[in-house]
Scaffold this motif. Structure first.
Motif, PDB file in Angstrom:
ATOM      1  N   GLN A  33       1.013  -1.336  -0.012  1.00 17.75           N
ATOM      2  CA  GLN A  33       0.051  -0.046   0.004  1.00 17.75           C
ATOM      3  C   GLN A  33       0.916   1.400   0.042  1.00 17.75           C
ATOM      4  O   GLN A  33       0.481   2.150  -0.791  1.00 17.75           O
ATOM      5  CB  GLN A  33      -0.872  -0.016   0.980  1.00 17.75           C
ATOM      6  CG  GLN A  33      -1.974   1.224   1.157  1.00 17.75           C
ATOM      7  CD  GLN A  33      -2.972   1.095   2.221  1.00 17.75           C
ATOM      8  OE1 GLN A  33      -3.104  -0.052   2.792  1.00 17.75           O
ATOM      9  NE2 GLN A  33      -3.399   2.024   2.891  1.00 17.75           N
ATOM     10  N   ASP A  36       2.355   1.862  -3.228  1.00 21.18           N
ATOM     11  CA  ASP A  36       1.162   2.254  -4.313  1.00 21.18           C
ATOM     12  C   ASP A  36       0.945   3.977  -3.975  1.00 21.18           C
ATOM     13  O   ASP A  36       0.468   4.461  -5.042  1.00 21.18           O
ATOM     14  CB  ASP A  36       0.072   1.545  -4.006  1.00 21.18           C
ATOM     15  CG  ASP A  36      -1.138   1.623  -5.301  1.00 21.18           C
ATOM     16  OD1 ASP A  36      -0.740   1.545  -6.461  1.00 21.18           O
ATOM     17  OD2 ASP A  36      -2.339   1.915  -4.664  1.00 21.18           O
ATOM     18  N   ASP A  37       1.287   4.407  -2.946  1.00 21.64           N
ATOM     19  CA  ASP A  37       1.089   5.545  -2.706  1.00 21.64           C
ATOM     20  C   ASP A  37       2.227   6.671  -3.066  1.00 21.64           C
ATOM     21  O   ASP A  37       2.023   7.837  -2.918  1.00 21.64           O
ATOM     22  CB  ASP A  37       0.884   5.714  -1.053  1.00 21.64           C
ATOM     23  CG  ASP A  37      -0.524   5.518  -0.737  1.00 21.64           C
ATOM     24  OD1 ASP A  37      -1.509   5.167  -1.491  1.00 21.64           O
ATOM     25  OD2 ASP A  37      -0.563   5.234   0.606  1.00 21.64           O
ATOM     26  N   MET A  73      -2.137  -2.740  -5.043  1.00 21.71           N
ATOM     27  CA  MET A  73      -1.461  -1.523  -5.920  1.00 21.71           C
ATOM     28  C   MET A  73      -2.289  -1.077  -6.947  1.00 21.71           C
ATOM     29  O   MET A  73      -1.972  -1.329  -8.104  1.00 21.71           O
ATOM     30  CB  MET A  73      -0.051  -1.853  -6.231  1.00 21.71           C
ATOM     31  CG  MET A  73       1.022  -2.400  -5.151  1.00 21.71           C
ATOM     32  SD  MET A  73       2.524  -2.716  -5.635  1.00 21.71           S
ATOM     33  CE  MET A  73       2.994  -1.136  -6.488  1.00 21.71           C
ATOM     34  N   LYS A  75      -3.210   1.675  -7.936  1.00 20.03           N
ATOM     35  CA  LYS A  75      -2.864   3.029  -8.493  1.00 20.03           C
ATOM     36  C   LYS A  75      -1.868   2.954  -9.526  1.00 20.03           C
ATOM     37  O   LYS A  75      -1.545   3.975 -10.192  1.00 20.03           O
ATOM     38  CB  LYS A  75      -2.773   4.088  -7.396  1.00 20.03           C
ATOM     39  CG  LYS A  75      -4.156   4.385  -6.797  1.00 20.03           C
ATOM     40  CD  LYS A  75      -3.983   5.414  -5.800  1.00 20.03           C
ATOM     41  CE  LYS A  75      -3.089   5.016  -4.503  1.00 20.03           C
ATOM     42  NZ  LYS A  75      -3.148   6.096  -3.510  1.00 20.03           N
ATOM     43  N   THR A  76      -0.925   1.829  -9.233  1.00 23.00           N
ATOM     44  CA  THR A  76       0.494   1.870  -9.738  1.00 23.00           C
ATOM     45  C   THR A  76       0.405   1.064 -10.970  1.00 23.00           C
ATOM     46  O   THR A  76      -0.161  -0.172 -10.852  1.00 23.00           O
ATOM     47  CB  THR A  76       1.252   1.680  -8.828  1.00 23.00           C
ATOM     48  OG1 THR A  76       1.471   2.603  -7.698  1.00 23.00           O
ATOM     49  CG2 THR A  76       2.803   1.612  -9.390  1.00 23.00           C
ATOM     50  N   THR A  78       1.731  -2.017 -12.819  1.00 20.22           N
ATOM     51  CA  THR A  78       2.697  -3.145 -12.505  1.00 20.22           C
ATOM     52  C   THR A  78       3.430  -3.447 -13.863  1.00 20.22           C
ATOM     53  O   THR A  78       3.144  -3.505 -15.110  1.00 20.22           O
ATOM     54  CB  THR A  78       1.686  -4.459 -12.150  1.00 20.22           C
ATOM     55  OG1 THR A  78       0.861  -4.469 -13.311  1.00 20.22           O
ATOM     56  CG2 THR A  78       1.123  -4.191 -10.909  1.00 20.22           C
TER      57      THR A  78
END
Length: 467
Positions: A33, A36-37, A73, A75-76, A78
């Motif tokens: 997490q 991901d931020d 994740m 928002k990101t 991969t």
């Protein structure tokens, strides 16, 4: 000038290079997490040797790993590393299997596919690129960077243009052994930016001591993205440290825009992992420093850590230097293949055999014979016909076509060989295809553990990181 984007490698190449790909899902979960931020361009978290390590050593389903990371994740982007016609295995596969694999990994959560061929034979990437385009994934075609009499800047620029014309959405300079010097990085990136209309990314390793300097010069030349690793698992055979590069670029026209405080939250977890790996022996301090001999032997980080591990297990650690000295000679004779999976293992194993047997080529591995024959594609330099004949024998003929043209469709045949009791998910046939010796044992272990295929129901996920 433009903001530099960052691809984080802590979930894949950093631990592949330093601890032979032994980071577990349990180790990863607490930082997902926070990763991901941060706002990375992408996080590399699958492919390479992770698939093999998951089923061979960790008793983890790599497909489940992908789904769990994707879920945590959202928002990101991969990213994964894919060996073209080799997929994630160690031979060439039929086109229908490659297409099915690409479809399944995109379906399970991969956004960016970095695909490369060990020999830079573009014929071995055509099927993977076409399949990824069909699935609407981002295709990053990578060039295996190396040094040799045939690997000039002109060679790489010409190959990069061919990759762009084949459908690449971006091009990566994949410097797996940390060989690119600062000024070579500048000249190559500048030439690529003048020639290509797609973004250029640089991937390297710190083992030679060049990496951070090479990144700065590449940034000055206009590179779009660089690969870095969280500092506790950076340097040595891994990538340059993320936090350091972010700090170095702050307040400049190349500012990444990433927050060092957010990065520090991840760092606090990763440093605990590093301490654990040092204590349990997974992390050998030898792979954390600079070894300028890399500039002579051109051995990539993952190959070095695995070679060291293998020699230890065989009680031959004292012969490492002899093997490293033999590698350049074997490489020259076999057409200057870049040393990246699977050619790094092929050349490394043959060099080891030459040293251990006390006579060069007294014993030849079947993989080395296959490479010299042409089963992996065309080598960058022609192989001397007399040497080739010595290796492959008088009866066999060299292969000059695209190797996969000789492989009939095999997906349905593979599906038929998968026992029903192990067929828990459609992706299992791909696991079996790539690792036919290892997969059955893994399937049995998974069955005994009653592994849940739904990531949300995974016992260890709920235990470590409740959702």
């Amino acid at each position: 000038m433009a903001n530099i984007k960052i691809t984080e490698t802590v979930l894949r190449d950093a631990h592949q290079s330093l601890i032979a790909t032994r980071m577990t899902m349990e180790d990863m979960l607490p930082m997902l997490q926070d990763l991901d931020d941060i706002g990375y361009h992408s996080v590399e978290m699958w492919g390479g040797a992770t698939f093999d390590s998951c089923i061979r050593f960790l008793d983890e389903d790599p497909w489940e790993r992908l789904r769990i990371i994707r879920k945590h994740m959202p928002k990101t982007k991969t990213q994964m590393l894919f060996r073209g016609q080799n997929m994630l295995g160690y031979r060439h596969y039929a086109d229908d299997v490659v297409g099915y694999f690409v479809a399944k990994m995109v379906e399970n959560g991969i956004d960016i596919i970095r695909t490369f061929d060990a020999l830079n034979d573009i014929r071995n990437l055509e099927t993977a690129i076409a399949a990824a385009k069909k699935e609407k994934a981002h295709v990053q075609a990578a060039m295996s960077y190396t040094l040799s009499p045939v690997h000039s800047i002109e060679y790489f620029v010409r190959y990069a243009k061919d990759l762009e014309n084949a459908g690449a959405d971006s091009v990566c300079i994949k410097d797996m052994a940390g060989l690119i010097s600062p000024y070579n990085a500048y000249e190559l990136v500048r030439s690529l930016k003048e020639t290509l209309s797609v973004p250029v990314q640089l991937h390297t390793h710190c083992v030679s001591g060049f990496a951070s300097m090479a990144y700065l010069k590449a940034i000055e030349a206009g590179v779009d993205v660089i690969d870095t690793a969280m500092s506790p698992l950076a340097l040595g055979t891994s990538q340059p440290p993320t936090e350091t590069l972010v700090a170095a670029l702050q307040g400049t026209p190349y500012d990444t825009g990433l927050d060092l405080q957010k990065l520090n939250k991840v760092r606090e977890h990763v440093i605990k992992l590093r301490d654990k790996y040092l204590q349990n022996g997974l992390l050998d301090p030898k792979v954390m420093g600079v070894d300028a001999n890399t500039l002579l032997y051109q051995v990539p980080g993952g190959m070095l850590s695995n070679l060291l591990s293998q020699l230890k297990q065989a009680g031959k650690e004292g012969q490492l230097d002899d093997v490293l000295r033999e590698i350049p000679a074997v490489r020259k004779e076999s057409g200057y293949p870049p040393l990246v999976t699977p050619t790094s293992q092929i050349v490394g194993t043959q060099a080891a055999l030459n040293v251990i047997m006390g006579e060069r080529y007294k014993m030849v591995s079947k993989e080395f014979k296959a490479m010299v024959k042409g089963e992996y594609g065309a080598t960058p330099a022609p192989i001397d016909p007399e040497f080739r004949r010595k290796i492959i024998g008088e009866e066999e003929e060299p292969i000059d076509c695209r190797p996969a043209d000789l492989i009939p469709p095999e997906l349905e045949k593979l599906k038929a060989t998968l026992p029903e009791k192990y067929n828990e998910q459609p992706e299992d046939v791909l696991t079996l295809a790539m690792f036919p010796q290892v997969a059955p044992k893994f399937f049995e272990t998974r069955s005994n553990k009653k592994y849940g295929i739904d990531a949300a129901n995974s016992d260890y996920e709920n235990k470590v990181h409740p959702v």
